[in-house]
Motif scaffolding. Structure first.
Motif, mmCIF file in Angstrom:
data_model
loop_
_atom_site.group_PDB
_atom_site.id
_atom_site.type_symbol
_atom_site.label_atom_id
_atom_site.label_comp_id
_atom_site.label_asym_id
_atom_site.label_seq_id
_atom_site.Cartn_x
_atom_site.Cartn_y
_atom_site.Cartn_z
ATOM 1 N N PRO A 63 9.772 15.300 1.533
ATOM 2 C CA PRO A 63 10.056 14.710 2.845
ATOM 3 C C PRO A 63 10.430 15.752 3.906
ATOM 4 C CG PRO A 63 11.035 13.371 1.107
ATOM 5 C CD PRO A 63 10.508 14.608 0.445
ATOM 6 N N PHE A 64 11.298 16.721 3.547
ATOM 7 C CA PHE A 64 11.678 17.743 4.533
ATOM 8 C C PHE A 64 10.527 18.713 4.809
ATOM 9 C CE2 PHE A 64 15.728 17.243 6.350
ATOM 10 C CZ PHE A 64 16.504 16.522 5.479
ATOM 11 N N ALA A 65 9.657 18.915 3.810
ATOM 12 C CA ALA A 65 8.516 19.820 4.032
ATOM 13 C C ALA A 65 7.613 19.267 5.132
ATOM 14 C CB ALA A 65 7.742 19.990 2.732
ATOM 15 N N TYR A 105 14.707 10.936 7.499
ATOM 16 C CA TYR A 105 16.063 11.097 6.982
ATOM 17 C C TYR A 105 17.050 10.577 8.003
ATOM 18 C CZ TYR A 105 16.630 15.375 9.845
ATOM 19 O OH TYR A 105 16.695 16.285 10.881
ATOM 20 N N VAL A 106 18.239 10.217 7.508
ATOM 21 C CA VAL A 106 19.327 9.743 8.354
ATOM 22 C C VAL A 106 20.518 10.657 8.110
ATOM 23 C CG1 VAL A 106 20.837 7.791 8.924
ATOM 24 C CG2 VAL A 106 18.516 7.352 8.057
ATOM 25 N N PHE A 155 13.924 9.798 2.814
ATOM 26 C CA PHE A 155 12.822 8.923 2.417
ATOM 27 C C PHE A 155 11.490 9.648 2.507
ATOM 28 C CE2 PHE A 155 15.364 5.006 2.693
ATOM 29 C CZ PHE A 155 16.401 5.410 3.533
ATOM 30 N N GLY A 156 10.654 9.493 1.469
ATOM 31 C CA GLY A 156 9.262 9.962 1.534
ATOM 32 C C GLY A 156 8.366 8.746 1.360
ATOM 33 N N LYS A 167 0.804 -1.227 0.000
ATOM 34 C CA LYS A 167 0.000 0.000 0.000
ATOM 35 C C LYS A 167 0.834 1.274 0.000
ATOM 36 C CE LYS A 167 -0.985 -0.222 4.993
ATOM 37 N NZ LYS A 167 -2.066 -0.141 6.005
ATOM 38 N N TYR A 168 2.132 1.153 0.151
ATOM 39 C CA TYR A 168 2.954 2.366 0.209
ATOM 40 C C TYR A 168 3.907 2.486 -0.979
ATOM 41 C CZ TYR A 168 1.409 2.542 5.072
ATOM 42 O OH TYR A 168 0.637 2.583 6.204
ATOM 43 N N LEU A 169 4.102 3.730 -1.439
ATOM 44 C CA LEU A 169 5.110 4.042 -2.454
ATOM 45 C C LEU A 169 6.223 4.798 -1.716
ATOM 46 C CD1 LEU A 169 2.124 4.332 -3.782
ATOM 47 C CD2 LEU A 169 3.341 5.271 -5.716
ATOM 48 N N ILE A 170 7.467 4.408 -1.921
ATOM 49 C CA ILE A 170 8.572 5.076 -1.229
ATOM 50 C C ILE A 170 9.523 5.699 -2.238
ATOM 51 C CG2 ILE A 170 10.466 4.781 0.406
ATOM 52 C CD1 ILE A 170 8.931 2.584 1.727
ATOM 53 N N GLY A 171 9.723 7.048 -2.084
ATOM 54 C CA GLY A 171 10.687 7.773 -2.913
ATOM 55 C C GLY A 171 11.894 8.069 -2.031
#
Ligand code: AFP
Length: 280
Positions: free
Chosen positions: A229-231, A118-119, A101-102, A77-81
């Motif tokens: 992701p940062f937003a 994020y790492v 990661f988003g 169910k998830y899409l990861i960018g």
């Protein structure tokens, strides 16, 4: 969602080991943005792909290092960018770098992002995870990511991280950046988006900017892998993220590798950006 966080943590520990090797030479390959890939970029990309491919809830993976996205589980169910190693060009000068990661549902738009992470690979390895309105900081200790604290931004900060080639800045942008320094803001820009934003988050506020410039009107940073992701992290921490005028999370990319001008900060600084850009 927990199984995705665990897969990201496993990736981070393997990437830290990959970074610590002597030879981090360049490959002959180029990524879809025409940038020459480090062996390390490719290695980190494969590490993340491997770890996330084992997670049943992952439907699709899209990497900054690959042109096309990859179907993993049609029932997922998830899409990861993700950006496997952002700032990789800084590794050979031993500056901090990061992975971003988003986590999205249905498609790679700001409106459909569910969580982000994020790492930072610096003197220590830290991970920040944003989900359900909270932003949590973890520190890698003896093979485990230990929860440290929740991150909250103040209304106003004192750090200024201005990206982009200054000779190609618009005059109104230069005037705005200079006005923060005249107000006593400190310059904090390493050329690595992850450590630069991490510093602003942990120090309570300020402004990171990567504007549209005469040579790159659409900016440099990628919406799906870096900006969105940062937003989410800045918004959940009580700050904001805009493209000069609108919330970046209201944007809908036409292509997964699209870029956008971006401004991340505490509210006082983002209001100043809006005032500057609404005049142009
Ligand atoms: P690299 O991954 O090519 O090192 O670029 C890093 C980055 O994507 C981001 O982390 C920085 O904020 C930005 O580019 C630095 O760009 P400038 O060198 O143009 O300031």
């Amino acid at each position: 969602m927990q199984e995705i966080l665990v897969a990201i943590q496993k990736s981070a520990m393997r990437i830290k080991k990959a970074i610590d090797v002597k030879d981090i030479g360049y490959s002959q390959e180029q990524n879809s943005s025409g940038e020459t890939q480090l062996q390390l970029d490719i290695q980190c990309d494969l590490i993340i792909e491997e770890e996330l491919s084992h997670v049943a809830s992952v439907h699709t993976l899209a990497s900054e290092e690959k042109e096309e996205s990859m179907l993993i589980n049609k029932d997922g169910k998830y899409l990861i960018g993700f950006d496997p190693l952002d700032g990789s060009s800084l590794v050979d000068v031993n500056l901090s770098v990061g992975s971003i990661f988003g986590i999205y549902k249905n498609d790679f738009t700001g409106a459909n992002m569910i969580a982000s992470c994020y790492v930072v690979y610096g003197p220590r390895v830290e991970l920040v995870f944003a989900y359900e309105g909270k932003v949590k900081l973890y520190l890698l200790q003896a093979g485990d990511f230990e929860f440290v604290k929740e991150i909250h931004l103040k209304e106003k900060g004192n750090l200024n991280a201005p990206g982009g080639t200054q000779q190609n800045w618009e005059p109104y942008h230069k005037e705005m950046v200079d006005s923060f320094f005249q107000e006593g803001y400190r310059l904090r820009y390493s050329g690595g988006m992850v450590p630069d934003l991490h510093q602003i988050l942990l120090k309570g506020g300020g402004l990171f900017s990567y504007p549209g410039t005469s040579d790159r009107p659409e900016g440099k940073l990628r919406q799906v892998f870096e900006v969105f992701p940062f937003a989410m992290i800045f918004e959940f921490a009580g700050g904001a993220a805009i493209d000069g005028k609108m919330r970046v999370l209201d944007q809908t990319p036409k292509h997964v590798h699209d870029t956008s001008p971006c401004f991340f900060g505490s509210n006082y600084e983002i209001e100043r950006v809006k005032t500057t850009y609404e005049r142009v």
